[in-house]
Motif scaffolding. Structure first.
Motif, mmCIF file in Angstrom:
data_model
loop_
_atom_site.group_PDB
_atom_site.id
_atom_site.type_symbol
_atom_site.label_atom_id
_atom_site.label_comp_id
_atom_site.label_asym_id
_atom_site.label_seq_id
_atom_site.Cartn_x
_atom_site.Cartn_y
_atom_site.Cartn_z
ATOM 1 N N ASP A 242 3.646 -0.025 22.574
ATOM 2 C CA ASP A 242 3.231 0.891 21.511
ATOM 3 C C ASP A 242 2.329 2.000 22.053
ATOM 4 O OD1 ASP A 242 1.098 -0.649 22.200
ATOM 5 O OD2 ASP A 242 0.576 -1.243 20.144
ATOM 6 N N THR A 245 3.860 5.946 19.350
ATOM 7 C CA THR A 245 4.396 5.521 18.046
ATOM 8 C C THR A 245 4.614 6.758 17.177
ATOM 9 O OG1 THR A 245 2.143 5.128 17.281
ATOM 10 C CG2 THR A 245 3.364 3.207 18.035
ATOM 11 N N LEU A 306 14.435 3.099 15.042
ATOM 12 C CA LEU A 306 13.080 2.889 14.508
ATOM 13 C C LEU A 306 12.861 1.429 14.172
ATOM 14 C CD1 LEU A 306 12.805 5.854 11.955
ATOM 15 C CD2 LEU A 306 11.702 5.670 14.199
ATOM 16 N N THR A 307 11.705 0.915 14.503
ATOM 17 C CA THR A 307 11.300 -0.414 14.045
ATOM 18 C C THR A 307 10.204 -0.228 13.011
ATOM 19 O OG1 THR A 307 11.767 -1.296 16.236
ATOM 20 C CG2 THR A 307 10.435 -2.675 14.774
ATOM 21 N N PRO A 308 10.479 -0.630 11.745
ATOM 22 C CA PRO A 308 9.498 -0.388 10.685
ATOM 23 C C PRO A 308 8.338 -1.372 10.755
ATOM 24 C CG PRO A 308 11.412 -1.527 9.793
ATOM 25 C CD PRO A 308 11.690 -1.296 11.253
ATOM 26 N N PRO A 309 7.240 -1.048 10.062
ATOM 27 C CA PRO A 309 6.137 -2.003 9.989
ATOM 28 C C PRO A 309 6.542 -3.245 9.185
ATOM 29 C CG PRO A 309 5.693 -0.049 8.636
ATOM 30 C CD PRO A 309 6.983 0.208 9.337
ATOM 31 N N ILE A 314 14.460 -0.518 6.588
ATOM 32 C CA ILE A 314 15.075 0.810 6.503
ATOM 33 C C ILE A 314 16.434 0.658 5.841
ATOM 34 C CG2 ILE A 314 15.994 2.743 7.853
ATOM 35 C CD1 ILE A 314 13.811 2.064 9.963
ATOM 36 N N VAL A 324 13.414 3.647 2.564
ATOM 37 C CA VAL A 324 12.969 2.291 2.905
ATOM 38 C C VAL A 324 12.771 1.459 1.647
ATOM 39 C CG1 VAL A 324 11.805 3.116 5.012
ATOM 40 C CG2 VAL A 324 10.463 2.804 2.916
ATOM 41 N N GLN A 337 2.960 5.769 7.408
ATOM 42 C CA GLN A 337 3.502 4.545 8.001
ATOM 43 C C GLN A 337 3.768 4.772 9.474
ATOM 44 O OE1 GLN A 337 6.981 3.300 5.649
ATOM 45 N NE2 GLN A 337 5.597 1.606 5.193
ATOM 46 N N ARG A 338 3.617 3.695 10.233
ATOM 47 C CA ARG A 338 3.774 3.795 11.688
ATOM 48 C C ARG A 338 5.016 3.033 12.138
ATOM 49 N NH1 ARG A 338 0.085 5.080 15.501
ATOM 50 N NH2 ARG A 338 -1.473 5.233 13.867
ATOM 51 N N TYR A 339 5.869 3.696 12.914
ATOM 52 C CA TYR A 339 7.118 3.106 13.394
ATOM 53 C C TYR A 339 7.120 3.026 14.914
ATOM 54 C CZ TYR A 339 8.968 3.505 8.709
ATOM 55 O OH TYR A 339 9.174 3.329 7.371
ATOM 56 N N GLN A 340 7.715 1.953 15.424
ATOM 57 C CA GLN A 340 7.952 1.834 16.865
ATOM 58 C C GLN A 340 9.278 2.514 17.195
ATOM 59 O OE1 GLN A 340 5.220 0.019 18.692
ATOM 60 N NE2 GLN A 340 6.402 -1.853 18.886
#
Ligand SMILES: *Cc1c(COP(=O)(O)O)cnc(C)c1O
Length: 370
Positions: A242, A245, A306-309, A314, A324, A337-340
């Protein structure tokens, strides 16, 4: 703060680079940091150099030129074969280029002679992934031609696996690269400085105890940036996944039926045929779900990467909207919101003019893999 934005944690990137440079140095392997997914972002490149990365790899000459203008003094390696239309720029700004075509080598040599410079060449060898590379049977002949050309410095041979067909570096293809290096040195009575084994896809093979043989160089991008290897998408122990991000902002949040209704056809971005499940009316027994829209779309990022929190999934994306569903506390307009990011999501986010960048400093916390 503006959104969407990439948050770039430079200390974490420093840690990833330092860790890999040290681990590989134990095996006699030097690292070129491949910054193409960041468009050669100067802050990241500087961080890598401070962490011990000895040279920078880039696929585009424009980026190498920009890094030169920003005062970067480390050797620059053009990792994609030069276009014939750009050889002057390549010789002027890149110390070394990866090559697989005699026609390009001849043009590089003529240009280097004209510019009064020496240009380093790394000859790429095809070992099964079917992207760039000279077939092993033709290698000796290309080396002979390269050595006969003026103003070129043969840096060695290299290969690139994993990128086109997902072919994994293994004991067989890596031993083949070592064997070719030794055979060329004997045949032409010379020493090749580099035997360049590949990219981040080589790390699982090395971590599993693979014998580097003659391999003394790797070109690493994804592992440094995202702490992952591309073949199995696994985390590399001790690295941050991370360090970079993506933060996006909610622009609509409502409870809505969980199923669409009306006559269902393709969408602009759909790849599969529409399924006919949509009914003509809102489905009475479809439970309402918390749905939200984020101001983020295909124009900003590869949504599939994207990997969501936690608690968020998604449901789809179009040019400018990410859709989402969330469980738990309902999202609100204005929430961030923070995505990987996957490599392809990172590449596109860095390329989009709509995604800003923010550098974060401060404590690192523990890497996930430790
Ligand atoms: C992109 C690229 C790399 C870096 O690959 P990663 O998987 O990001 O480590 C190395 N070599 C070549 C030729 C490339 O095109």
């Amino acid at each position: 703060m503006s959104a969407p934005r990439l948050e770039i944690h430079l200390e974490r990137l420093h840690h990833n680079a330092r860790t890999l440079v040290e681990r590989l140095a134990h095996k006699g392997i030097a690292v070129t940091g491949v910054s193409k997914a960041t468009l050669g972002l100067a802050e990241i490149v500087r961080t890598w150099v401070a962490a011990g990365v000895g040279s920078i790899g880039e696929s585009r000459i424009e980026t190498i030129e920009a890094l030169g203008r920003s005062g970067m003094a480390v050797p620059m390696l053009l990792i994609r074969s030069p276009m014939l239309s750009q050889v002057e720029r390549v010789v002027a700004h890149a110390a070394i280029s990866c090559n697989s075509e005699v026609r390009v080598l001849e043009a590089l040599a003529a240009t280097a002679a004209h510019q009064g410079l020496r240009h380093g060449v790394l000859l790429m060898v095809e070992l099964g992934d079917l992207r760039e590379g000279i077939l092993p049977v033709d290698l000796e002949q290309v080396v002979r031609r390269t050595l006969a050309l003026p103003n070129l410095l043969l840096m060695g041979i290299g290969t690139n696996l994993g990128c086109q067909h997902g072919i994994a570096p293994d004991a067989i293809n890596m031993a083949e690269l070592s064997r070719l290096t030794t055979a060329l040195e004997r045949r032409f009575t010379l020493r090749l400085p580099w035997c360049s084994g590949g990219n981040s896809a080589n790390l699982p093979w090395l971590a599993a105890g693979g014998d580097p043989g003659r391999i003394n160089h790797l070109r690493l991008g994804e592992a440094l940036l995202l702490g992952r290897e591309p073949l199995g998408r696994t985390t590399i122990p001790g690295l941050y996944t991370d360090a970079i991000t993506l933060v996006a902002e909610v622009i609509e949040a409502k409870a809505k039926p969980s199923q669409a209704w009306g006559d269902r056809r393709h969408t602009s971005f759909s790849t599969a045929s529409p399924d006919a499940r949509a009914g003509p009316q809102p489905c009475a027994d479809a439970p309402a779900v918390q749905r939200a829209l984020l101001a983020l779309g295909e124009q900003d990022v590869d949504p599939a990467g994207l990997t969501p929190p936690a608690g968020v999934s998604i449901r789809g994306a179009s040019s400018d909207h990410l859709v989402v569903e969330s469980t738990g506390r309902p999202l609100q307009v204005g929430d961030e919101q923070r995505y990987q990011l996957s490599y392809s999501a990172l590449l596109r986010a860095m390329t989009s003019p709509f995604v800003s960048r923010r550098f974060v400093t401060g404590p690192c916390g523990r890497p996930q893999g430790s």
